[in-house]
Design a protein around this motif. Structure first.
Motif, mmCIF file in Angstrom:
data_model
loop_
_atom_site.group_PDB
_atom_site.id
_atom_site.type_symbol
_atom_site.label_atom_id
_atom_site.label_comp_id
_atom_site.label_asym_id
_atom_site.label_seq_id
_atom_site.Cartn_x
_atom_site.Cartn_y
_atom_site.Cartn_z
ATOM 1 N N SER A 40 -17.454 5.063 24.812
ATOM 2 C CA SER A 40 -18.772 5.701 24.724
ATOM 3 C C SER A 40 -18.887 6.872 25.690
ATOM 4 C CB SER A 40 -19.873 4.670 24.998
ATOM 5 O OG SER A 40 -19.663 4.081 26.268
ATOM 6 N N GLY A 41 -17.762 7.462 26.021
ATOM 7 C CA GLY A 41 -17.747 8.589 26.949
ATOM 8 C C GLY A 41 -18.165 9.889 26.283
ATOM 9 N N PRO A 42 -17.829 11.003 26.901
ATOM 10 C CA PRO A 42 -18.247 12.308 26.380
ATOM 11 C C PRO A 42 -17.487 12.743 25.133
ATOM 12 C CG PRO A 42 -16.870 12.581 28.312
ATOM 13 C CD PRO A 42 -17.125 11.107 28.163
ATOM 14 N N GLY A 43 -16.428 12.051 24.775
ATOM 15 C CA GLY A 43 -15.623 12.462 23.622
ATOM 16 C C GLY A 43 -14.659 13.561 24.016
ATOM 17 N N HIS A 62 0.862 6.857 11.865
ATOM 18 C CA HIS A 62 -0.291 7.728 11.595
ATOM 19 C C HIS A 62 -1.242 7.621 12.773
ATOM 20 C CE1 HIS A 62 1.183 6.516 7.566
ATOM 21 N NE2 HIS A 62 1.060 7.806 7.341
ATOM 22 N N VAL A 63 -1.655 8.768 13.305
ATOM 23 C CA VAL A 63 -2.549 8.791 14.466
ATOM 24 C C VAL A 63 -3.729 9.675 14.133
ATOM 25 C CG1 VAL A 63 -2.763 9.374 16.916
ATOM 26 C CG2 VAL A 63 -0.587 8.504 16.025
ATOM 27 N N ARG A 64 -4.912 9.197 14.509
ATOM 28 C CA ARG A 64 -6.123 9.995 14.329
ATOM 29 C C ARG A 64 -6.905 9.955 15.641
ATOM 30 N NH1 ARG A 64 -9.695 11.730 9.937
ATOM 31 N NH2 ARG A 64 -11.777 11.835 10.815
ATOM 32 N N VAL A 65 -7.313 11.121 16.098
ATOM 33 C CA VAL A 65 -8.107 11.259 17.315
ATOM 34 C C VAL A 65 -9.368 11.992 16.915
ATOM 35 C CG1 VAL A 65 -8.164 12.237 19.632
ATOM 36 C CG2 VAL A 65 -6.012 11.395 18.696
ATOM 37 N N ASP A 66 -10.518 11.405 17.254
ATOM 38 C CA ASP A 66 -11.770 12.009 16.811
ATOM 39 C C ASP A 66 -12.892 11.642 17.764
ATOM 40 O OD1 ASP A 66 -13.318 13.551 15.123
ATOM 41 O OD2 ASP A 66 -12.953 12.329 13.361
ATOM 42 N N ASN A 67 -13.999 12.345 17.609
ATOM 43 C CA ASN A 67 -15.226 12.017 18.327
ATOM 44 C C ASN A 67 -16.109 11.170 17.427
ATOM 45 O OD1 ASN A 67 -14.644 13.413 20.720
ATOM 46 N ND2 ASN A 67 -15.300 15.332 19.814
ATOM 47 N N GLY A 81 -22.094 9.709 20.885
ATOM 48 C CA GLY A 81 -20.893 10.219 21.535
ATOM 49 C C GLY A 81 -19.839 9.163 21.714
ATOM 50 N N GLY A 82 -18.768 9.581 22.273
ATOM 51 C CA GLY A 82 -17.622 8.717 22.463
ATOM 52 C C GLY A 82 -16.436 9.254 21.690
ATOM 53 N N ALA A 83 -15.304 8.664 21.941
ATOM 54 C CA ALA A 83 -14.069 9.069 21.287
ATOM 55 C C ALA A 83 -13.432 7.858 20.645
ATOM 56 C CB ALA A 83 -13.115 9.688 22.300
#
Length: 150
Positions: free
Chosen positions: A83-86, A118-123, A128-130
């Motif tokens: 739940s951080g800034p993303g 397979h890797v996915r990085v998103d906000n 918010g959060g990442a």
């Protein structure tokens, strides 16, 4: 048979080996090939370490992150969210490229990309959060308990 587990962990360094051991125990008990177990446990450790370091500030809900893992007959899917800034928009773009030799960040995501299929990085939308999610095709030991029921 499949295995699904989800944890909410404190953003504390001690939570990283806990999540890793839980994943390793589930995969080893199910009969996943040891090399695949190792790859996924290292990738999970990197994703958890990122959540601990960058996943928020202060106490309350921001002091926690979530790990979800799903193993079925063919694949393991893991998701780590906080739940951080993303991620900053430019950081999301850089996640697709390998960090330079002088980069101070990004090696954990690079390692996850090397170890997973397979890797996915998103906000996350809204508050918010990442989220970092990845999966890997599973290989099984001979007579593995999980694949016997699939």
């Amino acid at each position: 048979m499949s295995i699904l587990w989800s944890l909410q962990l404190r953003r504390d360094a001690a939570s990283v080996p806990f999540a890793r051991r839980l994943l390793l125990g589930a995969m080893e008990t199910a009969g996943v090939d040891p090399d695949v177990c190792y790859d996924l446990s290292v990738a999970l450790s990197e994703a958890c370490a990122n959540a601990v370091e960058h996943g928020g500030a202060g106490g309350g809900p921001a002091a926690a992150y979530q790990v979800t893992a799903y193993l079925d007959g063919e694949r393991c899917r893991i998701e780590v969210s906080d739940s951080g800034p993303g991620f900053a928009v430019d950081a999301l773009c850089r996640c697709a490229a390998e960090p330079g030799s002088d980069a101070e960040n990004g090696r954990g995501l690079m390692l996850i990309r090397k170890l997973a299929d397979h890797v996915r990085v998103d906000n996350l939308p809204g508050a918010g959060g990442a989220v970092v999610s990845f999966d890997k095709l599973l290989k099984w030991r001979e007579n593995a308990p999980l694949t016997a029921a699939v």
